[in-house]
Design a protein around this motif. Structure first.
Motif, PDB file in Angstrom:
ATOM      1  N   ALA A   2       1.928  10.893  -6.439  1.00 33.24           N
ATOM      2  CA  ALA A   2       2.264  10.728  -8.116  1.00 33.24           C
ATOM      3  C   ALA A   2       4.146   9.642  -8.339  1.00 33.24           C
ATOM      4  O   ALA A   2       3.955   9.391  -9.116  1.00 33.24           O
ATOM      5  CB  ALA A   2       2.600  11.706  -8.878  1.00 33.24           C
ATOM      6  N   LEU A   3       5.064   9.775  -7.220  1.00 35.80           N
ATOM      7  CA  LEU A   3       5.850  10.032  -8.390  1.00 35.80           C
ATOM      8  C   LEU A   3       6.208   8.367  -6.417  1.00 35.80           C
ATOM      9  O   LEU A   3       6.722   7.419  -8.202  1.00 35.80           O
ATOM     10  CB  LEU A   3       7.272  11.012  -7.525  1.00 35.80           C
ATOM     11  CG  LEU A   3       8.877  10.094  -7.720  1.00 35.80           C
ATOM     12  CD1 LEU A   3       9.332  10.103  -9.293  1.00 35.80           C
ATOM     13  CD2 LEU A   3       9.784  11.188  -7.330  1.00 35.80           C
ATOM     14  N   ILE A   4       5.818   8.591  -6.226  1.00 34.87           N
ATOM     15  CA  ILE A   4       5.132   7.282  -5.449  1.00 34.87           C
ATOM     16  C   ILE A   4       5.133   5.990  -6.281  1.00 34.87           C
ATOM     17  O   ILE A   4       5.516   5.041  -6.537  1.00 34.87           O
ATOM     18  CB  ILE A   4       4.984   7.108  -4.040  1.00 34.87           C
ATOM     19  CG1 ILE A   4       5.900   7.925  -3.302  1.00 34.87           C
ATOM     20  CG2 ILE A   4       4.902   5.694  -3.373  1.00 34.87           C
ATOM     21  CD1 ILE A   4       6.147   7.929  -2.209  1.00 34.87           C
ATOM     22  N   ARG A   5       3.918   6.705  -7.070  1.00 38.20           N
ATOM     23  CA  ARG A   5       3.397   5.694  -7.690  1.00 38.20           C
ATOM     24  C   ARG A   5       3.579   5.161  -9.107  1.00 38.20           C
ATOM     25  O   ARG A   5       3.589   3.767  -9.386  1.00 38.20           O
ATOM     26  CB  ARG A   5       1.821   6.308  -7.587  1.00 38.20           C
ATOM     27  CG  ARG A   5       0.464   6.385  -6.410  1.00 38.20           C
ATOM     28  CD  ARG A   5      -1.051   7.095  -7.378  1.00 38.20           C
ATOM     29  NE  ARG A   5      -2.158   7.068  -6.241  1.00 38.20           N
ATOM     30  CZ  ARG A   5      -1.502   8.199  -5.283  1.00 38.20           C
ATOM     31  NH1 ARG A   5      -0.914   9.064  -6.134  1.00 38.20           N
ATOM     32  NH2 ARG A   5      -1.881   8.121  -4.599  1.00 38.20           N
ATOM     33  N   PHE A   6       4.286   6.251  -9.228  1.00 37.47           N
ATOM     34  CA  PHE A   6       5.250   5.647 -10.513  1.00 37.47           C
ATOM     35  C   PHE A   6       6.361   5.177 -10.829  1.00 37.47           C
ATOM     36  O   PHE A   6       6.295   3.885 -10.567  1.00 37.47           O
ATOM     37  CB  PHE A   6       5.554   6.797 -10.912  1.00 37.47           C
ATOM     38  CG  PHE A   6       6.815   6.889 -12.535  1.00 37.47           C
ATOM     39  CD1 PHE A   6       5.757   6.926 -13.470  1.00 37.47           C
ATOM     40  CD2 PHE A   6       7.586   6.790 -12.656  1.00 37.47           C
ATOM     41  CE1 PHE A   6       6.937   6.700 -14.489  1.00 37.47           C
ATOM     42  CE2 PHE A   6       9.206   6.450 -13.431  1.00 37.47           C
ATOM     43  CZ  PHE A   6       8.488   6.470 -15.074  1.00 37.47           C
ATOM     44  N   LYS A   7       7.185   4.904  -9.029  1.00 38.59           N
ATOM     45  CA  LYS A   7       8.142   4.243  -9.027  1.00 38.59           C
ATOM     46  C   LYS A   7       7.635   2.556  -8.737  1.00 38.59           C
ATOM     47  O   LYS A   7       8.532   1.857  -8.778  1.00 38.59           O
ATOM     48  CB  LYS A   7       8.878   4.723  -7.913  1.00 38.59           C
ATOM     49  CG  LYS A   7       9.829   5.991  -8.951  1.00 38.59           C
ATOM     50  CD  LYS A   7      10.858   6.635  -7.853  1.00 38.59           C
ATOM     51  CE  LYS A   7      11.757   7.510  -8.947  1.00 38.59           C
ATOM     52  NZ  LYS A   7      13.073   8.067  -8.101  1.00 38.59           N
ATOM     53  N   THR A  34       0.715  -1.445   0.011  1.00 38.94           N
ATOM     54  CA  THR A  34       0.198  -0.118   0.175  1.00 38.94           C
ATOM     55  C   THR A  34       0.489   1.164   0.065  1.00 38.94           C
ATOM     56  O   THR A  34       2.040   0.904   0.255  1.00 38.94           O
ATOM     57  CB  THR A  34      -1.073   0.026   1.815  1.00 38.94           C
ATOM     58  OG1 THR A  34       0.038   0.104   2.255  1.00 38.94           O
ATOM     59  CG2 THR A  34      -1.946  -1.022   0.970  1.00 38.94           C
ATOM     60  N   MET A  35      -0.168   2.408  -0.265  1.00 39.02           N
ATOM     61  CA  MET A  35       1.119   3.397  -0.228  1.00 39.02           C
ATOM     62  C   MET A  35       1.790   3.909   1.172  1.00 39.02           C
ATOM     63  O   MET A  35       2.782   4.080   1.210  1.00 39.02           O
ATOM     64  CB  MET A  35       0.089   4.973  -0.531  1.00 39.02           C
ATOM     65  CG  MET A  35       0.554   5.984  -0.607  1.00 39.02           C
ATOM     66  SD  MET A  35       2.058   6.070  -2.141  1.00 39.02           S
ATOM     67  CE  MET A  35       1.083   6.367  -3.794  1.00 39.02           C
ATOM     68  N   ASP A  36       0.669   3.551   2.192  1.00 36.73           N
ATOM     69  CA  ASP A  36       1.385   3.700   3.599  1.00 36.73           C
ATOM     70  C   ASP A  36       2.109   2.489   3.944  1.00 36.73           C
ATOM     71  O   ASP A  36       3.363   3.759   4.510  1.00 36.73           O
ATOM     72  CB  ASP A  36       0.137   3.718   4.885  1.00 36.73           C
ATOM     73  CG  ASP A  36      -1.009   4.759   4.575  1.00 36.73           C
ATOM     74  OD1 ASP A  36      -0.625   5.927   3.939  1.00 36.73           O
ATOM     75  OD2 ASP A  36      -2.346   4.101   4.872  1.00 36.73           O
ATOM     76  N   GLN A  37       2.517   1.744   3.289  1.00 38.75           N
ATOM     77  CA  GLN A  37       3.675   0.572   3.446  1.00 38.75           C
ATOM     78  C   GLN A  37       4.602   1.556   2.731  1.00 38.75           C
ATOM     79  O   GLN A  37       6.085   1.679   3.661  1.00 38.75           O
ATOM     80  CB  GLN A  37       3.058  -0.738   3.188  1.00 38.75           C
ATOM     81  CG  GLN A  37       2.499  -1.614   3.991  1.00 38.75           C
ATOM     82  CD  GLN A  37       1.582  -2.837   3.036  1.00 38.75           C
ATOM     83  OE1 GLN A  37       1.210  -3.035   2.131  1.00 38.75           O
ATOM     84  NE2 GLN A  37       1.844  -3.328   4.033  1.00 38.75           N
ATOM     85  N   VAL A  38       4.819   1.848   1.969  1.00 41.05           N
ATOM     86  CA  VAL A  38       5.639   2.554   1.279  1.00 41.05           C
ATOM     87  C   VAL A  38       6.413   3.823   1.763  1.00 41.05           C
ATOM     88  O   VAL A  38       7.518   3.892   1.812  1.00 41.05           O
ATOM     89  CB  VAL A  38       5.099   2.754  -0.375  1.00 41.05           C
ATOM     90  CG1 VAL A  38       6.582   3.405  -0.928  1.00 41.05           C
ATOM     91  CG2 VAL A  38       4.974   1.725  -1.525  1.00 41.05           C
ATOM     92  N   LEU A  80      10.017   4.558   3.877  1.00 42.71           N
ATOM     93  CA  LEU A  80      10.563   5.802   3.368  1.00 42.71           C
ATOM     94  C   LEU A  80      10.987   6.741   4.161  1.00 42.71           C
ATOM     95  O   LEU A  80      11.329   7.855   3.964  1.00 42.71           O
ATOM     96  CB  LEU A  80      10.038   6.063   1.778  1.00 42.71           C
ATOM     97  CG  LEU A  80      10.321   5.335   0.693  1.00 42.71           C
ATOM     98  CD1 LEU A  80       9.469   5.888  -0.811  1.00 42.71           C
ATOM     99  CD2 LEU A  80      11.324   4.567   0.137  1.00 42.71           C
ATOM    100  N   SER A  81       9.829   6.451   5.224  1.00 41.23           N
ATOM    101  CA  SER A  81      10.200   7.413   6.251  1.00 41.23           C
ATOM    102  C   SER A  81       9.555   8.746   5.949  1.00 41.23           C
ATOM    103  O   SER A  81      10.425  10.017   6.249  1.00 41.23           O
ATOM    104  CB  SER A  81      11.725   7.715   7.124  1.00 41.23           C
ATOM    105  OG  SER A  81      12.006   7.068   7.721  1.00 41.23           O
ATOM    106  N   ILE A  82       8.302   8.891   4.774  1.00 41.81           N
ATOM    107  CA  ILE A  82       6.976  10.225   5.152  1.00 41.81           C
ATOM    108  C   ILE A  82       6.102  10.106   5.437  1.00 41.81           C
ATOM    109  O   ILE A  82       5.933   9.000   5.557  1.00 41.81           O
ATOM    110  CB  ILE A  82       7.231   9.897   3.099  1.00 41.81           C
ATOM    111  CG1 ILE A  82       8.834   9.785   1.950  1.00 41.81           C
ATOM    112  CG2 ILE A  82       6.246  10.784   2.432  1.00 41.81           C
ATOM    113  CD1 ILE A  82       8.484   9.464   1.088  1.00 41.81           C
ATOM    114  N   ILE A  83       5.605  11.032   6.164  1.00 39.03           N
ATOM    115  CA  ILE A  83       4.598  11.136   6.181  1.00 39.03           C
ATOM    116  C   ILE A  83       3.364  10.600   6.113  1.00 39.03           C
ATOM    117  O   ILE A  83       3.251  11.448   4.726  1.00 39.03           O
ATOM    118  CB  ILE A  83       4.617  12.364   6.921  1.00 39.03           C
ATOM    119  CG1 ILE A  83       5.256  13.388   8.011  1.00 39.03           C
ATOM    120  CG2 ILE A  83       2.776  12.792   7.854  1.00 39.03           C
ATOM    121  CD1 ILE A  83       6.244  14.614   8.457  1.00 39.03           C
TER     122      ILE A  83
END
Length: 112
Positions: free
Chosen positions: A34-39, A15-19, A23-26
């Motif tokens: 958008a960049l996370i989804r793409f990668k 999931t996006m939350d897991q990513v 990555l230590s992103i809030i």
């Protein structure tokens, strides 16, 4: 042989939350989504290519230029090569005859 994606994945293996946690992103910070989804999509695609199988449910059409033999029964003995590893579900097998008409094979004759 050709394959065509009919319906792509509705979700990814993570999931996006897991990513974001990895990555230590809030989680509420959407500036990188958008960049996370793409990668994430690129990483899943690369993993699927390497593994030669799909990681999440997708719908594909698989086309053969021809098959060996002219009798349906011969295919039951030799089997079909299915790309991408194990199937979740097989909806239909059909072929076009010499006359151009479509024939649908009886699914009770197949084991998935």
């Amino acid at each position: 042989m050709a394959v065509k994606l009919i319906t792509g994945p509705l979700h990814y293996p993570v999931t996006m939350d897991q990513v974001k946690d990895h990555l230590s992103i809030i989680r509420t910070d959407t500036s990188h989504d958008a960049l996370i989804r793409f990668k994430l999509a690129a990483a899943v695609n690369k993993a699927e290519q390497f593994l030669k199988r799909r990681l999440v449910l997708q719908k594909w059409a698989y086309f053969l230029d021809s098959w060996t033999g002219t009798d349906e029964a011969k295919y039951f003995d030799t089997g079909f090569y299915i790309p991408f590893g194990k199937l979740y579900e097989l909806e239909q097998i059909s072929y076009w005859g010499i006359d151009g008409s479509e024939h649908i094979l009886d699914m009770s004759n197949f084991i998935v």
